[in-house]
Design a protein around this motif. Structure first.
Motif, short mmCIF file in Angstrom:
data_model
loop_
_atom_site.label_atom_id
_atom_site.label_comp_id
_atom_site.label_asym_id
_atom_site.label_seq_id
_atom_site.Cartn_x
_atom_site.Cartn_y
_atom_site.Cartn_z
N THR A 52 0.87 -1.17 0.00
CA THR A 52 0.00 0.00 0.00
C THR A 52 0.90 1.22 0.00
OG1 THR A 52 -0.12 0.03 2.42
CG2 THR A 52 -1.89 -1.12 1.25
N LYS A 54 0.85 5.61 0.72
CA LYS A 54 0.15 6.82 1.17
C LYS A 54 0.96 8.06 0.83
CE LYS A 54 -2.32 4.93 5.12
NZ LYS A 54 -2.59 5.07 6.55
N GLU A 83 -4.34 7.02 1.16
CA GLU A 83 -3.82 5.79 0.57
C GLU A 83 -4.15 5.81 -0.92
OE1 GLU A 83 -3.77 1.57 2.48
OE2 GLU A 83 -5.63 1.78 1.33
N ARG A 86 -3.19 0.51 -3.48
CA ARG A 86 -3.83 -0.57 -2.72
C ARG A 86 -3.67 -1.89 -3.45
NH1 ARG A 86 -9.69 2.17 -1.01
NH2 ARG A 86 -8.84 3.43 0.70
#
Length: 143
Positions: A52, A54, A83, A86
């Protein structure tokens, strides 16, 4: 003794180089049309190996600090801290991560993601797909 330490040091070097050939870390994304750095994105891995990412810091002033164009759970949320990557996973034995999604918080569009480390992990090719069409950016690792 000195020779032994040199051999140990050299034997650890490939592990360090291999560790750099991953998308994990802090990256500066570069706008593909202007060439200007826009933000710093931190990519992390879960214990299951899913990545992930951010937005950690914005490098440009935006007239809209929130993602008003987003249509999912990120709608109207601040872009910093958001975020945007993903579900990316390593594909096979190579240096390719895919099967995830990447969000462009400027337009709210989500793209199928493919990431490939380049130049011994100093750069990251980030490619977002919608059908047969794609957009590519080269991000730079922040040391």
């Amino acid at each position: 003794m000195k020779t032994t330490l040199t051999i140990i040091g050299l034997s650890l070097m490939p592990a360090w180089a291999l560790a750099q050939m991953t998308p994990e870390g802090l990256w500066r994304n570069i706008d593909d049309s202007t060439g200007q750095a826009k933000a710093e994105i931190r990519i992390v891995s879960s214990p299951q190996g899913v990545l992930t990412g951010k937005i950690e810091r914005s490098l440009i002033t935006s007239s809209e600090p929130n993602c008003t164009a987003c249509t999912d759970d990120r709608k109207d949320k601040p872009k910093v801290g958001m975020e945007i990557i993903r579900g990316a996973k390593k594909s096979g034995d190579g240096n390719l991560w895919e099967s995830g999604k990447i969000l462009d918080p400027e337009n709210g569009k989500e793209y199928t993601l493919r990431m490939t480390p380049l130049e011994e992990g100093r750069k990251l090719q980030v490619r977002g797909y919608i059908g047969p069409f794609y957009r590519t950016q080269i991000w730079q690792r922040v040391q």
